[in-house]
Enzyme design. Sequence first.
Site, PDB file in Angstrom:
ATOM      1  N   THR A 191      37.226  42.021  41.193  1.00 41.17           N
ATOM      2  CA  THR A 191      38.206  41.667  42.222  1.00 41.17           C
ATOM      3  C   THR A 191      39.138  42.855  42.296  1.00 41.17           C
ATOM      4  O   THR A 191      39.138  43.690  41.402  1.00 41.17           O
ATOM      5  CB  THR A 191      39.019  40.431  41.730  1.00 41.17           C
ATOM      6  OG1 THR A 191      38.146  39.323  41.596  1.00 41.17           O
ATOM      7  CG2 THR A 191      40.167  40.075  42.646  1.00 41.17           C
ATOM      8  N   GLY A 243      39.179  38.753  37.089  1.00 39.88           N
ATOM      9  CA  GLY A 243      38.414  38.132  36.004  1.00 39.88           C
ATOM     10  C   GLY A 243      38.099  36.689  36.348  1.00 39.88           C
ATOM     11  O   GLY A 243      38.195  36.279  37.506  1.00 39.88           O
TER      12      GLY A 243
HETATM   13  N1  GLY Z   1      38.937  36.385  40.005  1.00 36.38           N
HETATM   14  C1  GLY Z   1      37.949  36.366  40.975  1.00 36.38           C
HETATM   15  C2  GLY Z   1      37.179  35.119  41.024  1.00 36.38           C
HETATM   16  O1  GLY Z   1      37.000  34.483  40.010  1.00 36.38           O
HETATM   17  O2  GLY Z   1      36.706  34.772  42.078  1.00 36.38           O
END
Ligand code: GLY
Length: 340
Positions: A191, A243
């Site tokens: 991300t 994450g």
């Molecule tokens: N942190 C990105 C997701 O889990 O979609």
Amino acid sequence: MTTRRDFLSQAAAAAALTAAPASLLSASPPRAATRPVVIASANGLRGVKVAYDRIIRGTDTLDAIIAGVNIQELDAEDQSVGIGGFPNADGVVQLDASCMHGPTKRAGSVGALEGIATPSLVAKAVMDYTDHIMLVGEGAKRFALAMGFKEQNLLTEKTRQDWLRWKARLNPNDFWLDHDDDVAIKYSTGTINMNAVNAAGDLSSVTTTSGMAWKIPGRIGDSPVIGAGQYCDNLVGAAGSTGRGEANIKVCGGFLAVEFMRQGVAPEQAVLKTLERLAAMTEQRLLRPDGRPNFDIQFYAVAKDGRYAAASLYEGASFAVCDERGPRVEKCAFLYARGR
Ligand code: GLY
């Protein structure tokens, strides 16, 4: 008829009702920054420089950091976000993003958005042009098209091949032949989160992602959830996460990190305390034999006074920063040392 005296006493009563206790809003808020700083997940190294340069030239902090994350959204080589992001189990790329603008206390978000490469900009359009905060799925796409965003195929050939490999290896007894190559199947939860403060102490935050690779269609992670994937309070600071989103949603990590800073906790301790809460909220099936989570996650935080930090559950992660010293990668603090 209301007399002037009635009006004044009603106004005073209303003010008493609406004024929140000072202790709830700010235990000891950081003072305003005197120098701008932009921080991001490590994949935002190019983006923090773009955002910082714009902020120095007077661009609004949210416009600047969205320009920063757009670089990754439009980079087909980054398989965690935008074009080329890993698809869901059906081979369809579904994107999530959210943003908050500190000075105007506004937020916008999109979830499971298909066919539009820059969900961060669509989230900002939700914020700028609607009375809503979150739009998802088909409605989010129709909104984006109405706003003039162009639809395109987000599944690159490389990512399609990765998806086919994943699909073929799911079940040895199905009718798909396994590939005999050695390419490891990735289960990315990558991300990009970016947060900034300018010299006036104005803050913004944005997070954008293609979410968990091979997710069940319709799955939404933490990134579009205001208070989880990112959060910003112009009195205090901004924070966000990359994450495993399922872990973050349960602790509202972006909000929690900002709340720790509101209580006077320094950014590094704020993100570490957020990770402690997240580890404590991890369900049994996701714990290793030593009792620690079997996944990793990072939090990033900027205080209004320009202090910043990032932390990861496990040692070894890094993050991107840009201030007057230029763009660079710094090491994240961590809760657990590797190998111990
Ligand atoms: N942190 C990105 C997701 O889990 O979609």
